[in-house]
Design an enzyme around this catalytic site. Structure first.
Site, PDB file in Angstrom:
ATOM      1  CG  ASP A   1     -10.706  69.592  22.405  1.00 33.56           C
ATOM      2  OD1 ASP A   1     -10.426  68.489  21.918  1.00 33.56           O
ATOM      3  OD2 ASP A   1      -9.841  70.469  22.636  1.00 33.56           O
TER       4      ASP A   1
ATOM      5  CG  HIS B   1      -3.842  70.461  19.735  1.00 37.75           C
ATOM      6  ND1 HIS B   1      -3.282  70.645  20.976  1.00 37.75           N
ATOM      7  CD2 HIS B   1      -4.762  69.470  19.878  1.00 37.75           C
ATOM      8  CE1 HIS B   1      -3.818  69.789  21.835  1.00 37.75           C
ATOM      9  NE2 HIS B   1      -4.719  69.065  21.199  1.00 37.75           N
ATOM     10  NE  ARG B   2      -6.087  70.909  23.753  1.00 39.02           N
ATOM     11  CZ  ARG B   2      -5.627  70.540  24.936  1.00 39.02           C
ATOM     12  NH1 ARG B   2      -5.480  71.444  25.891  1.00 39.02           N
ATOM     13  NH2 ARG B   2      -5.329  69.277  25.191  1.00 39.02           N
TER      14      ARG B   2
ATOM     15  CG  ASP C   1      -0.064  72.769  21.082  1.00 42.67           C
ATOM     16  OD1 ASP C   1      -1.229  72.351  20.944  1.00 42.67           O
ATOM     17  OD2 ASP C   1       0.730  72.295  21.929  1.00 42.67           O
TER      18      ASP C   1
ATOM     19  CD  GLU D   1      -8.279  69.057  18.444  1.00 44.33           C
ATOM     20  OE1 GLU D   1      -8.649  68.098  19.129  1.00 44.33           O
ATOM     21  OE2 GLU D   1      -7.870  70.132  18.961  1.00 44.33           O
TER      22      GLU D   1
ATOM     23  CD  GLU E   1     -10.616  65.231  20.975  1.00 43.81           C
ATOM     24  OE1 GLU E   1      -9.675  66.015  20.806  1.00 43.81           O
ATOM     25  OE2 GLU E   1     -10.667  64.411  21.905  1.00 43.81           O
TER      26      GLU E   1
ATOM     27  CG  HIS F   1      -8.916  69.647  26.370  1.00 43.88           C
ATOM     28  ND1 HIS F   1      -8.584  69.105  27.597  1.00 43.88           N
ATOM     29  CD2 HIS F   1      -8.486  68.761  25.438  1.00 43.88           C
ATOM     30  CE1 HIS F   1      -7.959  67.953  27.414  1.00 43.88           C
ATOM     31  NE2 HIS F   1      -7.890  67.720  26.106  1.00 43.88           N
TER      32      HIS F   1
ATOM     33  CE  LYS G   1     -11.073  66.322  24.465  1.00 46.64           C
ATOM     34  NZ  LYS G   1     -10.001  65.352  24.223  1.00 46.64           N
TER      35      LYS G   1
END
Ligand code: G3P
Ligand code: MG
Length: 248
Positions: free
Chosen positions: A46, A17-18, A241, A44, A119, A59, A121
């Site tokens: 953003d 995640h990120r 994470d 992943e 992702e 993000h 945004k």
């Protein structure tokens, strides 16, 4: 006869995640490198637009939390973000880390052998959905042939637009809570994947999703105990994470 219980995710079912944002500044190349070092195959990340139309990996809708600067993305250009430190806020050892464009990130991920869940945004400063999805489409078009890409968003319109441009890409609808009409909402995109807050998961939902051919991944879980009862019910992945805790 005993039915085998799936104890956890396969390697391809873990997404950082990120990046590995527990150990490196989120959404930076350092975080993606850390994910690769932990053995992850997927990250992943953003994306959002700057004032000059550059697609940047970040993000929030401002640089305040994760860089040395201040300002809404809609007031900044690529030249502005090049001046910012995106690592020191996390740890002085990451000083000098920069924000990256999606194009730069796609190149770096290719070198690291990573695949990406991009992702999209939707922020208030975005003026045009078409501009946003065209920019994503153009950037991911520069990936190496072996690199896998999927798209996720809380905005069904972004997924619809991306699906229209590239129907073969996996589209994942992001929800914090499961809407009662989730099947109809997925069909309208169309998408066959849901990324759901792990707190909203239930065995009953996973079994129904599996029966409908819908893939479900959970976000953002940083403790394998949270998902223990769901793998056997068909959970298809985790966004975390700290990928190493799921990669064993
Ligand atoms: O992909 C799951 C997760 O990234 C969604 O929430 O706010 O961390 O982008 P957020
Ligand atoms: Mg995200």
């Amino acid at each position: 006869m005993t039915i085998p219980v799936k104890p956890g995710p396969d390697r391809d079912e873990v997404q950082a995640h990120r990046g590995a944002s527990a150990v490196a500044p989120e959404n930076t190349i350092a975080a993606f490198r850390a994910a690769a070092e932990q053995g992850a195959r997927w990250v992943e990340l953003d994306v959002a637009l700057l004032a000059d139309g550059t697609l940047v990996v970040i993000h929030d809708d401002s640089v305040d939390r994760t860089t040395s600067g201040k300002g809404n993305l809609g007031t900044l250009t690529r030249a502005d973000i090049a001046q910012l430190d995106a690592g020191a806020w996390f740890d002085p050892g990451f000083a000098g880390e920069r924000l990256s464009t999606l194009v730069e990130t796609i190149v770096a991920l290719g070198e690291l052998g990573l695949s990406a869940n991009v992702e999209i945004k939707q922020h208030k400063h975005h003026k045009s959905l078409d501009q946003l999805v065209q920019a994503v489409h153009k950037a991911i078009g520069q990936r190496r042939p072996e690199m896998r890409i999927m798209i996720s968003s809380f905005d069904p319109e972004a997924l619809k637009a991306m699906h229209a441009m590239e129907p073969a890409l996996e589209m994942a609808m992001l929800w914090s809570e499961l809407p009662t009409d989730w099947e109809a909402r997925l069909a309208a995109i169309p998408a066959t994947t849901i990324h759901l807050n792990y707190k909203a998961l239930s065995v009953g939902f996973l079994e129904k999703a599996r029966a409908c051919g819908v893939k479900v991944r959970a976000w953002t879980s940083n403790d394998p105990v949270e998902l223990m009862s769901f793998w056997g019910a068909g959970l298809a992945g985790v966004i975390t994470d700290n990928p190493k805790i799921y990669l064993g």
